[in-house]
Each structure stands twice: as structure tokens, then as C-alpha cells.
Design a protein around this motif. Structure first.
Motif, PDB file in Angstrom:
ATOM      1  N   GLU A  26      -6.548 -19.696  -6.678  1.00 32.80           N
ATOM      2  CA  GLU A  26      -5.439 -20.520  -6.196  1.00 32.80           C
ATOM      3  C   GLU A  26      -4.194 -19.672  -5.930  1.00 32.80           C
ATOM      4  N   ALA A  27      -3.924 -18.708  -6.807  1.00 31.27           N
ATOM      5  CA  ALA A  27      -2.783 -17.801  -6.603  1.00 31.27           C
ATOM      6  C   ALA A  27      -2.992 -16.934  -5.363  1.00 31.27           C
ATOM      7  N   LEU A  28      -4.220 -16.499  -5.150  1.00 29.20           N
ATOM      8  CA  LEU A  28      -4.527 -15.711  -3.956  1.00 29.20           C
ATOM      9  C   LEU A  28      -4.234 -16.524  -2.705  1.00 29.20           C
ATOM     10  N   ARG A  29      -4.635 -17.786  -2.674  1.00 34.71           N
ATOM     11  CA  ARG A  29      -4.404 -18.632  -1.506  1.00 34.71           C
ATOM     12  C   ARG A  29      -2.895 -18.821  -1.264  1.00 34.71           C
ATOM     13  N   ARG A  30      -2.139 -19.055  -2.338  1.00 32.28           N
ATOM     14  CA  ARG A  30      -0.684 -19.193  -2.176  1.00 32.28           C
ATOM     15  C   ARG A  30      -0.069 -17.902  -1.623  1.00 32.28           C
ATOM     16  N   TRP A  31      -0.556 -16.769  -2.133  1.00 32.74           N
ATOM     17  CA  TRP A  31      -0.029 -15.481  -1.663  1.00 32.74           C
ATOM     18  C   TRP A  31      -0.381 -15.263  -0.197  1.00 32.74           C
ATOM     19  N   TRP A  32      -1.629 -15.579   0.194  1.00 31.36           N
ATOM     20  CA  TRP A  32      -2.026 -15.455   1.596  1.00 31.36           C
ATOM     21  C   TRP A  32      -1.149 -16.328   2.486  1.00 31.36           C
ATOM     22  N   ARG A  41       2.304 -12.008  13.481  1.00 38.79           N
ATOM     23  CA  ARG A  41       1.097 -12.792  13.773  1.00 38.79           C
ATOM     24  C   ARG A  41      -0.062 -11.915  14.259  1.00 38.79           C
ATOM     25  N   SER A  42       0.246 -10.890  15.030  1.00 42.00           N
ATOM     26  CA  SER A  42      -0.810 -10.067  15.612  1.00 42.00           C
ATOM     27  C   SER A  42      -1.221  -8.889  14.720  1.00 42.00           C
ATOM     28  N   SER A  43      -0.658  -8.782  13.513  1.00 39.79           N
ATOM     29  CA  SER A  43      -1.018  -7.660  12.647  1.00 39.79           C
ATOM     30  C   SER A  43      -2.450  -7.807  12.141  1.00 39.79           C
ATOM     31  N   SER A  44      -3.070  -6.695  11.836  1.00 43.28           N
ATOM     32  CA  SER A  44      -4.452  -6.741  11.344  1.00 43.28           C
ATOM     33  C   SER A  44      -4.522  -7.435   9.991  1.00 43.28           C
ATOM     34  N   ALA A  45      -3.483  -7.295   9.173  1.00 47.65           N
ATOM     35  CA  ALA A  45      -3.480  -7.984   7.878  1.00 47.65           C
ATOM     36  C   ALA A  45      -3.446  -9.496   8.073  1.00 47.65           C
ATOM     37  N   ALA A  46      -2.619  -9.984   8.989  1.00 49.99           N
ATOM     38  CA  ALA A  46      -2.550 -11.426   9.260  1.00 49.99           C
ATOM     39  C   ALA A  46      -3.882 -11.925   9.822  1.00 49.99           C
ATOM     40  N   GLU A  47      -4.494 -11.151  10.687  1.00 49.73           N
ATOM     41  CA  GLU A  47      -5.798 -11.541  11.229  1.00 49.73           C
ATOM     42  C   GLU A  47      -6.841 -11.631  10.121  1.00 49.73           C
ATOM     43  N   ALA A  48      -6.821 -10.673   9.202  1.00 53.57           N
ATOM     44  CA  ALA A  48      -7.782 -10.674   8.094  1.00 53.57           C
ATOM     45  C   ALA A  48      -7.547 -11.870   7.176  1.00 53.57           C
ATOM     46  N   ILE A  49      -6.297 -12.190   6.920  1.00 53.52           N
ATOM     47  CA  ILE A  49      -5.992 -13.350   6.071  1.00 53.52           C
ATOM     48  C   ILE A  49      -6.451 -14.635   6.741  1.00 53.52           C
ATOM     49  N   ARG A  50      -6.161 -14.785   8.027  1.00 52.17           N
ATOM     50  CA  ARG A  50      -6.607 -15.990   8.747  1.00 52.17           C
ATOM     51  C   ARG A  50      -8.133 -16.095   8.741  1.00 52.17           C
ATOM     52  N   TYR A  51      -8.809 -14.982   8.905  1.00 51.96           N
ATOM     53  CA  TYR A  51     -10.275 -14.955   8.863  1.00 51.96           C
ATOM     54  C   TYR A  51     -10.761 -15.469   7.506  1.00 51.96           C
ATOM     55  N   ALA A  52     -10.174 -14.971   6.424  1.00 56.01           N
ATOM     56  CA  ALA A  52     -10.597 -15.376   5.089  1.00 56.01           C
ATOM     57  C   ALA A  52     -10.287 -16.852   4.835  1.00 56.01           C
ATOM     58  N   ILE A  53      -9.131 -17.313   5.293  1.00 55.33           N
ATOM     59  CA  ILE A  53      -8.753 -18.711   5.073  1.00 55.33           C
ATOM     60  C   ILE A  53      -9.705 -19.655   5.791  1.00 55.33           C
ATOM     61  N   THR A  54     -10.185 -19.262   6.972  1.00 57.42           N
ATOM     62  CA  THR A  54     -11.131 -20.143   7.676  1.00 57.42           C
ATOM     63  C   THR A  54     -12.454 -20.254   6.921  1.00 57.42           C
ATOM     64  N   ARG A  55     -12.695 -19.355   5.992  1.00 59.35           N
ATOM     65  CA  ARG A  55     -13.911 -19.382   5.184  1.00 59.35           C
ATOM     66  C   ARG A  55     -13.610 -19.741   3.729  1.00 59.35           C
ATOM     67  N   TRP A  56     -12.497 -20.409   3.516  1.00 60.46           N
ATOM     68  CA  TRP A  56     -12.023 -20.721   2.168  1.00 60.46           C
ATOM     69  C   TRP A  56     -13.051 -21.515   1.355  1.00 60.46           C
ATOM     70  N   ALA A  57     -13.658 -22.515   1.949  1.00 57.45           N
ATOM     71  CA  ALA A  57     -14.643 -23.328   1.214  1.00 57.45           C
ATOM     72  C   ALA A  57     -15.800 -22.462   0.715  1.00 57.45           C
TER      73      ALA A  57
END
Length: 135
Positions: A26-32, A41-57
């Protein structure tokens, strides 16, 4: 903690994961979510976070199912054994691993996960010289 519950009954693993891992997830999700507001928005870190969030479940599934392994070390060891039979002269086998990157504003972020999730033999995959090159 992984080793403390490895081999424990699924109900025990589920209890320990909910008590110890769930607050961290839960803390990881808040931090992301916070980092997405701060990173370009176009940074590789933001892209990686968005990728992980889409697979949150999928990421959180282990919290509610004690039968799910937290890592894939056993299948990777099995793959190494299969590959050593195919090419016994090779002393090292390269298994793809996640690539990490750091930014000045963020901790290491997983860019891509290339880990193999199943044993090739269990999947019925036969390895010949052309497919071995692809590994």
C-alpha cells in the motif's frame, strides 16, 4: 520474510503476507502515485510506474492467495537444469532479469521484467539450436 514462510501452509502464508507485506504494498502504491505527479510524464521512470500500476491487481494477488510463490526461483533453477542437459559444456546460463534505472528524484524503478515464469519442460516446449539462441 520470504524464507520465514517458504513451505508454510497457505493459510499461514496468507496471514503473514497480509500483516507484513500489505502495508508495504500500500505504501508503494501511494509513493508511485506521488511520483507520477512529480516526474515528467515522458520519463522512463514514469512509464515504468504506469506499467506497474496497470498490473496492480496481479501484483497484489499474492496477498490474498497463500499458494502463490513470491518469486520464481524454482522454475528458473529447473530451466537451468534443462539447459545444462542441452548444452553441458556451457558453465553459465543467462536468464533475463529486470533492468533497473535510477533518477535523481526516484529510487530504483523496474523498467522491464524479463523473468521466465514457467518451466520449459512443463510447458511442453522443446528446445532446438535455433530456439536456444533466442533464449
Amino acid at each position: 520474510m520470504i524464507e520465514a514462510i517458504r513451505g508454510a501452509p497457505p493459510d499461514r502464508r496468507k496471514i503473514v503476507r497480509r500483516r507484513q507485506s500489505k502495508p508495504k504494498i500500500e505504501a508503494l502504491r501511494r509513493w508511485w502515485d506521488k511520483m507520477l505527479t512529480e516526474l515528467p510524464r515522458s520519463s522512463s521512470a514514469a512509464e515504468a510506474i504506469r506499467y506497474a500500476i496497470t498490473r496492480w491487481a496481479s501484483l497484489c494477488r499474492f496477498l490474498n492467495d497463500g499458494t502463490i510463490e513470491i518469486d520464481n526461483n524454482a522454475p528458473e533453477r529447473a530451466i537451468r537444469a534443462i539447459l545444462s542437459l542441452i548444452e553441458p559444456r556451457s558453465s553459465t546460463v543467462s536468464i533475463p532479469r529486470p533492468t533497473f534505472t535510477t533518477s535523481s528524484r526516484a529510487s530504483p524503478i523496474i523498467r522491464s521484467a524479463g523473468s521466465t515464469n514457467c518451466c520449459l519442460g512443463a510447458c511442453g516446449i522443446k528446445i532446438d539450436s535455433s530456439s536456444r539462441a533466442a533464449l
